[in-house]
Design a protein around this motif. Structure first.
Motif, short mmCIF file in Angstrom:
data_model
loop_
_atom_site.label_atom_id
_atom_site.label_comp_id
_atom_site.label_asym_id
_atom_site.label_seq_id
_atom_site.Cartn_x
_atom_site.Cartn_y
_atom_site.Cartn_z
N ILE A 26 -1.29 50.81 42.24
CA ILE A 26 -2.47 51.80 41.90
C ILE A 26 -2.52 52.79 43.00
O ILE A 26 -3.07 52.26 44.37
CB ILE A 26 -3.85 51.37 41.51
N TYR A 27 -2.58 53.84 43.07
CA TYR A 27 -2.56 54.99 44.12
C TYR A 27 -4.09 55.76 43.82
O TYR A 27 -4.37 56.22 42.51
CB TYR A 27 -1.51 56.07 44.17
N SER A 28 -4.79 55.89 44.62
CA SER A 28 -6.31 56.30 44.47
C SER A 28 -6.78 57.57 45.15
O SER A 28 -6.00 57.63 46.32
CB SER A 28 -7.29 55.34 44.33
N ASN A 29 -7.35 58.43 44.95
CA ASN A 29 -8.14 59.65 45.89
C ASN A 29 -9.33 59.96 45.26
O ASN A 29 -9.64 60.16 43.92
CB ASN A 29 -7.10 60.82 45.60
N VAL A 30 -10.29 60.04 46.19
CA VAL A 30 -11.68 60.54 46.03
C VAL A 30 -12.05 61.77 46.70
O VAL A 30 -11.88 61.89 47.92
CB VAL A 30 -12.74 59.38 46.31
N SER A 31 -12.43 62.96 46.09
CA SER A 31 -12.76 63.77 46.83
C SER A 31 -14.20 64.24 46.56
O SER A 31 -14.63 64.29 45.37
CB SER A 31 -12.10 65.23 46.05
N TYR A 32 -14.98 64.44 47.64
CA TYR A 32 -16.44 64.52 47.63
C TYR A 32 -16.77 66.07 47.73
O TYR A 32 -16.17 66.75 48.40
CB TYR A 32 -17.15 63.87 48.97
N GLY A 33 -17.92 66.34 47.07
CA GLY A 33 -18.39 67.78 47.06
C GLY A 33 -18.12 68.52 45.95
O GLY A 33 -16.86 68.27 45.34
N SER A 34 -18.74 69.53 45.34
CA SER A 34 -18.66 70.25 44.25
C SER A 34 -17.38 70.97 44.36
O SER A 34 -16.49 71.15 43.50
CB SER A 34 -19.72 71.18 43.95
#
Length: 260
Positions: A26-34
């Motif tokens: 599993i590869y994941s990415n989290v992007s913060y902010g609108s």
């Protein structure tokens, strides 16, 4: 910086072109902010060959409890009004279920045992500024499950999460297919925060389960919206042929080096 764990733990029930014992990567990415979250969603959608979405705006036929039928709807209490409430919601991308409600003694919720469909009119503290229309609200639950089935084969997920970890709770979304995949979320986040989470697997999946584990009695809720379950493009035969030729060439070169 202190981190908290969001364990996107998926129980993968069925794989394609792989044995049931093979663990998916599993590869994941989290992007913060609108701004960043909006761009991350656009990038994710552009990478897909096909997908299905759920926005929680058209669940009119679902078996659920309307706000007025529960009674005790109090003016000014954001946790006492909602669009719909139910222990379980069946959607276009699977089924969401309240597994364990929050048992904190100082609760102000009228029905902490139910998941909620909320909108900007019904409120729910820091979640409403992040969503244009309806979203699914955890109602401060300790554990919520998402069973993904009936969507055909897929290998990727994407969704918005709002108001996570602003009360110090640790949201765990653990993918578990024989191994544990863990993604780190920054903590503690500001009230009303927004992020976009995307996950991709190296195999096709026909069904899976996601567990949102928020700890015990943390009184810390979150919202989820605009969920996408999709499939990445399959390499074309010509691409696969070139890859095969390249691998054959590498193998031949290694054999020549050994003989030398």
């Amino acid at each position: 910086m202190r981190k908290s764990t969001i364990s996107l733990t998926v129980v993968i029930a069925s794989l394609v072109a792989a044995s049931s014992a093979q663990a998916a990567i599993i590869y994941s990415n989290v992007s913060y902010g609108s701004v960043q979250a909006t761009q991350a969603e656009a990038d994710y959608l552009s990478s897909l060959a096909s997908y299905q979405q759920e926005t929680f705006d058209n669940l009119g036929t679902v078996s659920a409890i309307g706000a007025t039928s529960l009674g005790a709807v109090q003016t000014g209490n954001q946790q006492s009004s909602w669009v719909m409430a139910s222990e379980q919601f069946s959607t276009a991308v699977g089924t969401f279920t309240m597994v364990k409600s929050d048992g904190a003694a100082n609760r102000s919720d009228v029905r902490p045992d139910l998941l909620m469909i909320e909108n900007s009119s019904t409120g729910e503290f820091g979640r409403s500024p992040s969503h244009a229309t309806n979203w699914l609200d955890s109602n401060d639950a300790d554990i919520v499950s998402w069973d993904i089935s009936g969507v055909g084969f897929f290998d990727s997920l994407g969704f918005y999460l709002s108001d996570v970890n602003d009360q110090g709770a640790s949201l765990k979304l653990v993918f578990d297919d024989g191994t544990e995949h863990t993604t780190q979320l920054n903590s503690s986040l500001s009230n009303g925060n927004l992020m976009y989470v995307s996950l991709m697997a190296d195999v096709a999946i026909s069904s899976a389960s996601l567990l949102f584990d928020n700890g015990t009695n943390k009184n810390d809720g979150w919202g989820i919206d605009t969920i996408t379950v999709g499939s990445l493009p399959v390499p074309e035969p010509a691409t696969l042929a070139l890859l095969s030729l390249g691998l054959i060439g590498v193998g031949a070169a290694r054999r020549r080096l050994r003989h030398q």
